[in-house]
Design a protein around this motif. Structure first.
Motif, PDB file in Angstrom:
ATOM      1  N   UNK A 132       1.496  -1.469   0.016  1.00  0.00           N
ATOM      2  CA  UNK A 132      -0.011  -0.008   0.127  1.00  0.00           C
ATOM      3  C   UNK A 132       0.471   1.552   0.059  1.00  0.00           C
ATOM      4  N   UNK A 133       2.157   0.958   0.693  1.00  0.00           N
ATOM      5  CA  UNK A 133       3.430   2.640   0.779  1.00  0.00           C
ATOM      6  C   UNK A 133       3.755   2.690  -0.714  1.00  0.00           C
ATOM      7  N   UNK A 134       3.784   2.198  -1.195  1.00  0.00           N
ATOM      8  CA  UNK A 134       3.908   1.654  -2.582  1.00  0.00           C
ATOM      9  C   UNK A 134       2.873   2.760  -3.827  1.00  0.00           C
ATOM     10  N   UNK A 135       1.648   1.348  -3.758  1.00  0.00           N
ATOM     11  CA  UNK A 135       0.645   2.113  -4.747  1.00  0.00           C
ATOM     12  C   UNK A 135       0.292   3.816  -4.076  1.00  0.00           C
ATOM     13  N   UNK A 136       0.764   3.976  -2.477  1.00  0.00           N
ATOM     14  CA  UNK A 136      -0.032   5.418  -2.412  1.00  0.00           C
ATOM     15  C   UNK A 136       1.405   6.221  -2.107  1.00  0.00           C
ATOM     16  N   UNK A 137       2.214   5.748  -2.526  1.00  0.00           N
ATOM     17  CA  UNK A 137       3.875   5.855  -3.242  1.00  0.00           C
ATOM     18  C   UNK A 137       4.214   7.372  -1.861  1.00  0.00           C
ATOM     19  N   UNK A 138       4.478   5.942  -1.166  1.00  0.00           N
ATOM     20  CA  UNK A 138       4.920   7.175   0.526  1.00  0.00           C
ATOM     21  C   UNK A 138       5.635   5.891   0.186  1.00  0.00           C
ATOM     22  N   UNK A 139       7.172   6.194   1.232  1.00  0.00           N
ATOM     23  CA  UNK A 139       8.082   5.638   0.943  1.00  0.00           C
ATOM     24  C   UNK A 139       8.466   5.739   2.745  1.00  0.00           C
ATOM     25  N   UNK A 140       8.323   4.469   3.309  1.00  0.00           N
ATOM     26  CA  UNK A 140       8.282   3.894   4.549  1.00  0.00           C
ATOM     27  C   UNK A 140       9.910   4.210   5.118  1.00  0.00           C
ATOM     28  N   UNK A 141      10.164   5.390   5.679  1.00  0.00           N
ATOM     29  CA  UNK A 141      11.374   5.670   6.438  1.00  0.00           C
ATOM     30  C   UNK A 141      12.409   4.551   6.920  1.00  0.00           C
ATOM     31  N   UNK A 142      11.802   3.541   7.749  1.00  0.00           N
ATOM     32  CA  UNK A 142      12.067   2.325   7.866  1.00  0.00           C
ATOM     33  C   UNK A 142      11.472   1.594   8.730  1.00  0.00           C
ATOM     34  N   UNK A 143      11.721   0.509   9.454  1.00  0.00           N
ATOM     35  CA  UNK A 143      10.761  -1.072   9.729  1.00  0.00           C
ATOM     36  C   UNK A 143      12.136  -1.166  11.507  1.00  0.00           C
ATOM     37  N   UNK A 144      10.603  -0.942  12.188  1.00  0.00           N
ATOM     38  CA  UNK A 144      10.874  -1.791  13.442  1.00  0.00           C
ATOM     39  C   UNK A 144      10.846  -2.664  14.235  1.00  0.00           C
ATOM     40  N   UNK A 145      11.614  -3.714  14.366  1.00  0.00           N
ATOM     41  CA  UNK A 145      11.222  -5.051  15.042  1.00  0.00           C
ATOM     42  C   UNK A 145      10.856  -5.045  16.232  1.00  0.00           C
ATOM     43  N   UNK A 146       9.707  -4.918  17.113  1.00  0.00           N
ATOM     44  CA  UNK A 146       9.453  -4.831  18.586  1.00  0.00           C
ATOM     45  C   UNK A 146       9.868  -5.982  19.153  1.00  0.00           C
ATOM     46  N   UNK A 147      11.001  -6.333  19.379  1.00  0.00           N
ATOM     47  CA  UNK A 147      12.246  -7.127  20.366  1.00  0.00           C
ATOM     48  C   UNK A 147      10.967  -7.963  21.352  1.00  0.00           C
ATOM     49  N   UNK A 148      10.592  -7.200  22.333  1.00  0.00           N
ATOM     50  CA  UNK A 148      10.120  -7.190  23.619  1.00  0.00           C
ATOM     51  C   UNK A 148       8.487  -8.164  22.926  1.00  0.00           C
ATOM     52  N   UNK A 149       7.729  -7.791  21.749  1.00  0.00           N
ATOM     53  CA  UNK A 149       6.735  -8.489  21.840  1.00  0.00           C
ATOM     54  C   UNK A 149       7.137 -10.143  20.873  1.00  0.00           C
ATOM     55  N   UNK A 150       8.750 -10.547  20.934  1.00  0.00           N
ATOM     56  CA  UNK A 150       8.707 -11.781  20.272  1.00  0.00           C
ATOM     57  C   UNK A 150      10.040 -11.847  20.725  1.00  0.00           C
ATOM     58  N   UNK A 151       9.564 -13.902  20.945  1.00  0.00           N
ATOM     59  CA  UNK A 151      10.868 -14.521  20.929  1.00  0.00           C
ATOM     60  C   UNK A 151      11.889 -14.365  20.125  1.00  0.00           C
ATOM     61  N   UNK A 152      13.013 -15.384  20.115  1.00  0.00           N
ATOM     62  CA  UNK A 152      14.341 -14.702  19.164  1.00  0.00           C
ATOM     63  C   UNK A 152      13.702 -15.098  18.182  1.00  0.00           C
ATOM     64  N   UNK A 153      13.963 -16.512  18.032  1.00  0.00           N
ATOM     65  CA  UNK A 153      13.499 -16.908  16.594  1.00  0.00           C
ATOM     66  C   UNK A 153      12.329 -16.353  15.852  1.00  0.00           C
ATOM     67  N   UNK A 154      11.257 -15.400  16.630  1.00  0.00           N
ATOM     68  CA  UNK A 154      10.230 -15.591  15.713  1.00  0.00           C
ATOM     69  C   UNK A 154      11.073 -13.714  15.271  1.00  0.00           C
ATOM     70  N   UNK A 155      11.570 -12.974  16.115  1.00  0.00           N
ATOM     71  CA  UNK A 155      12.476 -11.973  15.819  1.00  0.00           C
ATOM     72  C   UNK A 155      13.532 -12.588  14.252  1.00  0.00           C
ATOM     73  N   UNK A 156      14.057 -13.166  14.667  1.00  0.00           N
ATOM     74  CA  UNK A 156      15.024 -13.554  13.598  1.00  0.00           C
ATOM     75  C   UNK A 156      13.712 -13.806  11.840  1.00  0.00           C
ATOM     76  N   UNK A 157      12.568 -14.828  12.625  1.00  0.00           N
ATOM     77  CA  UNK A 157      11.755 -15.335  10.871  1.00  0.00           C
ATOM     78  C   UNK A 157      11.026 -13.289  10.349  1.00  0.00           C
ATOM     79  N   UNK A 158      10.447 -13.042  11.293  1.00  0.00           N
ATOM     80  CA  UNK A 158      10.414 -11.775  10.777  1.00  0.00           C
ATOM     81  C   UNK A 158      11.285 -10.582   9.770  1.00  0.00           C
ATOM     82  N   UNK A 159      12.667 -10.947  10.425  1.00  0.00           N
ATOM     83  CA  UNK A 159      13.721 -10.043   9.931  1.00  0.00           C
ATOM     84  C   UNK A 159      13.704 -10.788   8.469  1.00  0.00           C
TER      85      UNK A 159
END
Length: 434
Positions: A328-355
């Motif tokens: 949707x960002x690409x469709x609406x010509x919006x550039x996301x400045x960055x993505x933050x992975x909320x580590x305290x919401x995820x187990x280590x293996x889940x954070x790695x899979x998301x990354x």
């Protein structure tokens, strides 16, 4: 900092119990009564789900006045029943329900306690059915022992289909929606109905939820079933239910990825045109939807371009697909400045899979929550699009829905909310929900 309101999941399978799935499958089926063969405490789950849906439908002006709500009755297993069994208690509960509510049918959801002590609820249901002369059915899964919410939902639908459906001649242009996406007045259901309308198709009913006994019996009259499911947990079960109906009742399943996002909507419409042998009509519909989307992009993109947007993700990839919002960002010509992975919401293996999942978006930097770059990004962002509420209430936050929205209508709903957030006064923060 993120406000964590529940335990961090560490399994791919959902934590939810099968009993709420059974409850939701019949909660608004006229004439139904659901029995939890369980301790009393289990009943609060169904009550909280019903209250949540009630208030959500009121807030979104989708409330259906006069909608039937099936009574939810608890048998009330206690410690003594873990030794002597709870079959007698269940018999008493069924007798009470049959005499008090005079239901058209009774559906029994079994708790893990009932499974551990080995109560033969199917036998008790059969005896009660003979005594009272109404269908009494036990769903063959036991609380947390046999899966999660969607497992119970599927098995409840299967039991209802096996009991009440037989093959029937087909009614032209009538379809059945499988699943539950906020009820008949929900935004997703209305969007699916709108898309089906392009092809001259009308929705007969929802199954197993929101269907009277007569509706359930007439599902085999419809020419196809269309799944209402956009998550990686629910779709396999909804698809399995559709395949069961296809195999036993000759009601074909329209098996396509849920139309969440533009590319998925194009795929869904293309598949539907091929399924109906209306490929040319499907191409025309796609073009009309594209023009509708372009008008909205032109209306919104100017506002959104002026804002620096950060994306925060704290859900495992099994529960959340980041590709949808980034599309949707690409469709609406919006550039996301960055993505933050909320580590305290995820187990280590889940954070790695998301990354790893996010590694495919090379143009968007990705940071762990504890990194300095992440903190700087969140501090300088005008808007934060997030899967979890951030503690900084001074920031403008758009809370991403757990269930992806359907079709162009869903895209427009989400991005309109983002525009409304962008147009707030710069000193007015807070969370906006889709």
């Amino acid at each position: 900092m993120v406000m964590n309101k529940r335990a961090t999941p560490v399994r791919k399978r959902g934590y939810s119990c099968t009993m709420p799935g059974v409850w939701r499958a019949a909660a608004h089926n006229e004439g139904a009564v659901v029995i939890y063969h369980s301790p009393k405490a289990c009943g609060h789950i169904g009550r909280e789900m019903e209250l949540g849906m009630h208030f959500r439908s009121l807030a979104q002006q989708q409330f259906c006045a006069g909608q039937y709500s099936a009574p939810l009755v608890i048998s009330g297993l206690q410690e003594e029943h873990s030794i002597f069994g709870g079959a007698g208690l269940l018999r008493e509960c069924i007798d009470y329900v049959a005499a008090e509510y005079k239901p058209k049918y009774i559906l029994i959801a079994n708790s893990c306690v009932a499974g551990v002590i080995g109560d033969d609820t199917a036998a008790v249901a059969g005896e009660a059915e003979q005594a009272w002369g109404i269908p009494v059915m036990s769903v063959p899964c036991y609380g947390y022992l046999d899966g999660d919410y969607y497992t119970g939902f599927y098995h409840a639908g299967k039991v209802l289909a096996e009991r009440f459906m037989v093959k029937q001649p087909k009614l032209v242009n009538m379809v059945t929606l499988l699943g539950d996406r906020g009820g008949p007045n929900g935004a997703d259901v209305q969007e699916i109905k709108r898309l089906l309308g392009y092809f001259g198709l009308k929705v007969y009913c929802h199954f197993p939820a929101f269907a009277s006994l007569e509706d359930i019996r007439r599902v085999p009259f419809t020419v196809m079933t269309v799944p209402l499911s956009g998550t990686r947990q629910s779709y396999p079960w909804i698809r399995k239910l559709g395949l069961d109906l296809e195999a036993t009742l000759d009601v074909p399943l329209f098996d396509s990825d849920y139309p969440a996002g533009w590319q998925a909507t194009v795929g869904w419409l293309t598949d539907l045109g091929r399924f109906l042998k209306q490929e040319e009509e499907a191409a025309m519909v796609i073009e009309m939807e594209l023009q509708r989307l372009k008008l909205h992009v032109d209306k919104c993109s100017t506002v959104l371009k002026r804002n620096r947007i950060a994306v925060c993700i704290g859900r495992p990839v099994h529960y959340f697909d980041p590709a949808l919002f980034l599309e949707l960002c690409a469709l609406y010509e919006v550039q996301a400045a960055g993505i933050v992975i909320l580590d305290d919401m995820l187990a280590a293996e889940q954070a790695q899979a998301l990354r790893q999942e996010l590694s495919g978006y090379a143009t968007i930097p990705c940071f762990a929550q504890a990194e300095a770059e992440a903190k700087a990004l969140l501090q300088t962002a005008d808007i934060i699009v997030t899967t979890h509420e951030l503690a900084d209430t001074g920031k403008k936050q758009l809370f991403l829905p757990l269930l992806p929205l359907a079709g162009v209508g869903g895209i427009m709903t989400l991005m309109t909310k983002l525009v409304q957030l962008a147009e707030r006064h710069e000193r007015r923060g807070g969370v906006m929900y889709v």
